[in-house]
Design an enzyme around this catalytic site. Structure first.
Site, PDB file in Angstrom:
ATOM      1  N   ALA A 245       0.941  -1.139   0.034  1.00 37.26           N
ATOM      2  CA  ALA A 245       0.030   0.072  -0.096  1.00 37.26           C
ATOM      3  C   ALA A 245       0.867   1.190  -0.135  1.00 37.26           C
ATOM      4  O   ALA A 245       0.602   2.164  -0.732  1.00 37.26           O
ATOM      5  CB  ALA A 245      -1.078  -0.119   1.236  1.00 37.26           C
TER       6      ALA A 245
ATOM      7  N   TYR B 156      -4.057  -3.579  -2.627  1.00 35.81           N
ATOM      8  CA  TYR B 156      -3.682  -2.803  -1.523  1.00 35.81           C
ATOM      9  C   TYR B 156      -4.386  -1.528  -1.643  1.00 35.81           C
ATOM     10  O   TYR B 156      -4.377  -0.929  -0.412  1.00 35.81           O
ATOM     11  CB  TYR B 156      -2.155  -2.345  -1.653  1.00 35.81           C
ATOM     12  CG  TYR B 156      -1.395  -3.844  -1.220  1.00 35.81           C
ATOM     13  CD1 TYR B 156      -1.176  -4.213  -0.145  1.00 35.81           C
ATOM     14  CD2 TYR B 156      -0.688  -4.644  -2.410  1.00 35.81           C
ATOM     15  CE1 TYR B 156      -0.573  -5.557   0.296  1.00 35.81           C
ATOM     16  CE2 TYR B 156       0.031  -5.886  -1.900  1.00 35.81           C
ATOM     17  CZ  TYR B 156       0.181  -6.337  -0.726  1.00 35.81           C
ATOM     18  OH  TYR B 156       0.502  -7.277  -0.425  1.00 35.81           O
TER      19      TYR B 156
ATOM     20  N   GLY C  68       5.580  10.842   9.492  1.00 36.49           N
ATOM     21  CA  GLY C  68       4.528  11.474   9.606  1.00 36.49           C
ATOM     22  C   GLY C  68       3.165  10.884   9.174  1.00 36.49           C
ATOM     23  O   GLY C  68       3.284   9.617   9.179  1.00 36.49           O
TER      24      GLY C  68
ATOM     25  N   ALA D 236      -2.349   5.595   3.846  1.00 29.50           N
ATOM     26  CA  ALA D 236      -1.930   4.963   2.353  1.00 29.50           C
ATOM     27  C   ALA D 236      -3.307   5.476   1.608  1.00 29.50           C
ATOM     28  O   ALA D 236      -3.327   5.899   0.427  1.00 29.50           O
ATOM     29  CB  ALA D 236      -1.535   3.766   2.223  1.00 29.50           C
TER      30      ALA D 236
ATOM     31  N   LYS E 200       4.690   4.962  17.731  1.00 29.74           N
ATOM     32  CA  LYS E 200       3.287   5.157  17.542  1.00 29.74           C
ATOM     33  C   LYS E 200       2.313   3.944  17.239  1.00 29.74           C
ATOM     34  O   LYS E 200       1.210   3.884  17.579  1.00 29.74           O
ATOM     35  CB  LYS E 200       3.193   6.108  16.323  1.00 29.74           C
ATOM     36  CG  LYS E 200       3.569   6.070  15.168  1.00 29.74           C
ATOM     37  CD  LYS E 200       2.801   5.098  14.107  1.00 29.74           C
ATOM     38  CE  LYS E 200       3.200   5.062  12.798  1.00 29.74           C
ATOM     39  NZ  LYS E 200       2.333   4.389  11.723  1.00 29.74           N
TER      40      LYS E 200
ATOM     41  N   ASP F 109       1.805  11.648  13.204  1.00 25.24           N
ATOM     42  CA  ASP F 109       1.660  10.388  13.024  1.00 25.24           C
ATOM     43  C   ASP F 109       0.856   9.767  14.059  1.00 25.24           C
ATOM     44  O   ASP F 109       0.064   8.857  13.816  1.00 25.24           O
ATOM     45  CB  ASP F 109       3.031   9.887  12.816  1.00 25.24           C
ATOM     46  CG  ASP F 109       2.843   8.569  12.111  1.00 25.24           C
ATOM     47  OD1 ASP F 109       1.831   8.127  11.285  1.00 25.24           O
ATOM     48  OD2 ASP F 109       4.059   7.848  11.784  1.00 25.24           O
TER      49      ASP F 109
ATOM     50  N   SER G 255      -5.941   2.442  10.106  1.00 29.52           N
ATOM     51  CA  SER G 255      -4.704   2.038  10.843  1.00 29.52           C
ATOM     52  C   SER G 255      -4.733   0.733  11.304  1.00 29.52           C
ATOM     53  O   SER G 255      -5.721   0.055  11.839  1.00 29.52           O
ATOM     54  CB  SER G 255      -4.396   3.018  12.066  1.00 29.52           C
ATOM     55  OG  SER G 255      -3.524   2.145  12.823  1.00 29.52           O
ATOM     56  N   ARG G 256      -3.753  -0.136  10.646  1.00 29.66           N
ATOM     57  CA  ARG G 256      -3.895  -1.558  10.924  1.00 29.66           C
ATOM     58  C   ARG G 256      -3.384  -1.986  12.625  1.00 29.66           C
ATOM     59  O   ARG G 256      -3.929  -2.770  12.982  1.00 29.66           O
ATOM     60  CB  ARG G 256      -2.702  -2.333   9.924  1.00 29.66           C
ATOM     61  CG  ARG G 256      -3.049  -2.650   8.529  1.00 29.66           C
ATOM     62  CD  ARG G 256      -2.086  -3.296   7.704  1.00 29.66           C
ATOM     63  NE  ARG G 256      -0.786  -2.773   7.803  1.00 29.66           N
ATOM     64  CZ  ARG G 256      -0.296  -1.870   6.925  1.00 29.66           C
ATOM     65  NH1 ARG G 256      -0.885  -1.540   6.104  1.00 29.66           N
ATOM     66  NH2 ARG G 256       0.956  -1.562   6.857  1.00 29.66           N
TER      67      ARG G 256
END
Length: 327
Positions: free
Chosen positions: A10, A48, A131, A135, A186, A239, A249-250
């Site tokens: 991705a 992706y 940052g 994707a 993060k 981020d 967000s995975r």
């Protein structure tokens, strides 16, 4: 400018899109011939980036073809495969080499720039991207900003200019260590936020974990030579907020599944890609032990993933710690 992006997941695909939209000739190298054919013939990468139309990009599975004669090479592979790939890739001797991986090597705790230096890449030629860069949103050409960190200001500026487009605004930074640590830290914080969401424990606790997690990451960064101001900027707060806030967000989504009681293996199987918090959490905790820094939130993620404690036990342990001044 001619640009090669190695890694057609991705983020690699979307960086190819950004470089192409900025007016450069882009070659994207992946592992699968059918994926390369899809990108070349249909200008999509449905696995992706579903629903995103790509600009003209030359996709290939031949790394040497992708990198021949280019001025910038972007390494957009998972952190855990970076060392192996660097051992096999034949990268141009004069090109700028840019890491787009956000994580630490699990076994050693090495940052990606350290692996690049170990592979013989001159420090003056390397850079990293950091940052708030989800994707899917970049692929939809939604406005965002990023950080290009490098040891050389000239390198940082060259990469910055090559990425600048109407919807993608890069800033430069000379704190490579801080940007890489912020990008790695993060992920476990976002996983913890996901567990809180999964347990339905409210926004107060979300704010607590995000702010205290950022404080942990900043302390670790300072101990390892980073500029603490980096963690208040795009590479840190920017981020972190995007990763914790977004269901794209995975790491957050994986944490949510754990919070709802899903077993680790099942939660991982339901993920759409690499969950960097899994290998990175333990590496960050080990680095912190080496320099004598406490990471109350981040250090509890690895035991949850390994099944040693439950999400509830991890949260209970945080809330029952001795009270002290905020710092």
């Amino acid at each position: 400018m001619r640009v090669a992006v190695l890694g057609a997941g991705a983020f690699g695909t979307v960086l190819s899109l950004v470089f192409a939209d900025a007016g450069h000739e882009v070659r994207l190298c992946g592992r699968r011939a059918d994926q390369a054919d899809e990108i070349n013939e249909r200008r999509t990468n449905e696995r992706y980036l579903p629903g995103i139309e790509l600009p003209p990009i030359l996709a290939t599975t031949d790394q040497q073809l992708a990198t021949d004669g280019v001025e910038v090479v972007v390494l957009a592979v998972p952190a855990q495969t970076m060392r192996e790939n660097l051992q096999h890739w034949q990268l141009p001797a004069e090109a700028l080499i840019v890491s787009a991986a956000k994580g630490l090597e699990a076994e050693t705790g090495a940052r990606m720039s350290e692996l690049m230096l170990d592979a013989g890449i001159d420090a003056e030629r390397l850079a990293v991207i950091a940052g708030p860069n989800l994707a899917r949103e970049i692929g939809a050409r939604m406005p965002t900003a990023a950080v290009v960190a490098a040891y050389s200001n000239e390198t940082a500026v060259r990469v910055q200019r090559s990425l600048h487009s109407p919807y993608f605004r890069p800033y430069t930074n000379l704190d490579v260590v801080g940007c890489e640590l912020a990008g790695a830290a993060k992920n476990p914080i976002a996983l913890a936020v996901g567990m809180i969401i999964g347990r339905g424990l409210g926004d107060n606790l979300l704010g607590t974990v995000m702010s205290r997690g950022l404080a942990e990451a900043t302390r670790l960064g300072e101990a390892l030579g980073a500029d603490p101001h980096t963690f208040a900027g795009l590479a840190g707060t920017g981020d972190l907020v995007a990763t914790c806030y977004s269901p794209l967000s995975r790491n957050r989504s994986f944490g949510e599944r754990l919070g709802r009681g899903m077993p680790v293996a099942e939660a991982l199987a339901a993920s759409s890609g690499v969950v960097e918090a899994i290998p990175t959490s333990g590496s960050l905790a080990a680095l912190a032990d080496e320099v004598g820094v406490e990471l109350p939130i981040i250090s509890r993620i690895a035991p949850v993933i390994e099944g040693q404690i439950s999400p509830d036990e991890a949260l209970d342990a945080l809330m029952s710690r001795q009270v002290k001044p905020e710092r």
